[in-house]
Scaffold this active site. Structure first.
Site, mmCIF file in Angstrom:
data_model
loop_
_atom_site.group_PDB
_atom_site.id
_atom_site.type_symbol
_atom_site.label_atom_id
_atom_site.label_comp_id
_atom_site.label_asym_id
_atom_site.label_seq_id
_atom_site.Cartn_x
_atom_site.Cartn_y
_atom_site.Cartn_z
ATOM 1 N N GLU A 38 7.609 46.725 71.242
ATOM 2 C CA GLU A 38 6.927 47.790 71.973
ATOM 3 C C GLU A 38 5.774 47.218 72.792
ATOM 4 O OE1 GLU A 38 5.856 50.748 68.985
ATOM 5 O OE2 GLU A 38 7.624 50.171 67.813
ATOM 6 N N GLU A 40 3.484 58.900 73.036
ATOM 7 C CA GLU A 40 3.455 59.220 71.607
ATOM 8 C C GLU A 40 2.028 59.577 71.216
ATOM 9 O OE1 GLU A 40 4.150 57.013 67.241
ATOM 10 O OE2 GLU A 40 4.710 55.993 69.117
#
Length: 418
Positions: free
Chosen positions: A222, A333
């Site tokens: 990520e 997120e």
């Protein structure tokens, strides 16, 4: 009289016993505190390597310039005799060979991409590492969990179980591709400073390179930007990376907070503040992130911006990703801890819904994947996913200089998201 004497004697015994208990409890607490202090000190010594030079950033960070060979990656037992690969053997962007790209990138006029650059740069053969402070570690639930995400925080568009959708309070607004094999991904995303309601919450925008199932065997790489008061002690927008090979259980971490990622770039610090950031209704600033698998060596490389090749995750760190990825995700997120029983007002992206468009909503543009022929290209199609579109939403588009793009984000709690 004898009865009264016995009562007084009994009371004295009880008081002495209580005093002894309290004294032992205090001593026990002291021993625990001393043990914790020692544990924190040892962890700080492991993370904060000897510096050739240290730079104090305007935001209070200390950036240590550490020799390449002393970086945290080499604490890993499998990397003790590793020869650093200073450049990838292959780059997926067409036109220029990698050596030519490197020369071309050095001709560009460097812009301030991180706040600490205002106070200096690191010399060659060193890498910049954000110094970890004692308070950073103490904010974590334990020394062991410092620098790690909570379990099961990956958005799973394939899940239809409503209980799983909001597990751990992580909420998402993403675009994704799946059903093929992927060897990397790229996108440009504009950078914001979203408002965080609770210190234990965060807001981030990133891309995910995923392999395996959404169970305990999940592999993930990520990269993106985040605001995380718990991790950094402030509300600054920071560049970050993350990796795990077991769904966040025991492996992996943010940035360079464990052994794994090998950095080769002397200009960009993981976890450091990005500057400047976008303004609502004003100037927009975006960053480009490319992660790809070198078909020759097998490592996963990361590039920030047009010319900053930062380093790589060695392939042995992973099981599924040792070969290829099976899903790519791009988007936002947040953590929703439901303070006071209500949805958090922690913002995602700009804190405004996608419908507001350019200059007001957050976006990902020029979304691309690296295919089986090692070509960087737009995906043929992608899906979208969000747990609660009334809180955070996503809208896709296609065409023009932006290629495949989408707007995403939202304010969290509002009249339609109580």
């Amino acid at each position: 009289m004898a009865a009264h004497g016995c009562a007084r004697q009994g009371m004295m015994v009880w008081i002495l016993a209580l005093a002894t208990f309290l004294s032992c409890a205090v001593a026990g607490t002291g021993r625990l505190e001393a043990k914790q202090r020692l544990e924190v000190q040892r962890h700080l010594r492991r993370l904060n390597k000897q510096a050739v030079k240290s730079i104090e950033s305007p935001d209070g960070d200390i950036i240590d310039c550490v020799h390449l060979s002393l970086q945290p990656a080499f604490d890993h037992p499998f990397l003790k005799n590793h020869t650093i690969q200073m450049r990838p053997a292959f780059h997926p962007e067409g036109g220029l060979l990698f050596d030519e790209r490197e020369v071309a990138s050095k001709k560009r006029t460097p812009s301030i991409t991180q706040l600490w650059h205002q106070k200096g740069r690191c010399p060659e053969n060193t890498i910049p590492i954000r110094r970890t402070k004692r308070d950073d570690v103490l904010r974590a639930s334990s020394v062991k969990r410092y620098g790690r995400k909570k379990h099961r925080s990956i958005p799973n568009p394939m899940s239809v179980d409503p209980d799983l959708l909001n597990e751990n309070g992580h909420q998402h607004a993403i675009a994704y591709v799946e059903g093929d094999t992927y060897y990397g991904a790229k996108a440009s995303m504009n950078v914001w400073e979203p408002k965080i309601q609770q210190p234990n919450e965060f807001s981030l925008s990133q891309l995910w390179i995923l392999g395996g199932s959404f169970g305990a065997d999940l592999n993930s790489i990520e990269a993106g930007w985040q605001v995380s008061p718990d991790l950094y002690g402030d509300n600054n927008t920071r560049l970050f990376t993350y990796w795990t090979s077991d769904s966040y259980e025991a492996t992996g971490c943010y940035n360079l907070l464990c052994s794994g990622f090998i950095q080769v770039n002397s200009e960009i610090a993981m976890g450091a503040t990005i500057y400047p950031i976008s303004k609502y209704g004003g100037s927009q600033y975006d960053i480009s992130i490319l992660v790809w698998k070198d078909p020759k060596e097998g490592h996963w490389w990361m590039q920030f911006g047009d010319g900053y090749v930062l380093g790589y995750w060695p392939s042995f760190l992973f099981s599924y990703l040792e070969d290829s990825a099976t899903m790519i995700e791009w988007g936002g997120e947040v953590v929703n801890s439901e303070p006071d029983g209500e949805h958090t007002s922690t913002a995602m992206g700009s804190g405004h819904f996608p419908g507001e468009g350019f200059g007001k909503a957050s976006y990902f543009r020029n979304v691309q994947i690296v295919d089986g022929s090692n070509n960087l290209r737009p995906p043929s199609e992608f899906g979208t996913f969000t747990e609660q579109s009334s809180c955070y939403d996503v809208q896709t588009g296609d065409g023009g200089r932006w290629g495949h793009y989408f707007y995403y984000g939202g304010p969290g709690r509002n009249s339609n998201c109580p």
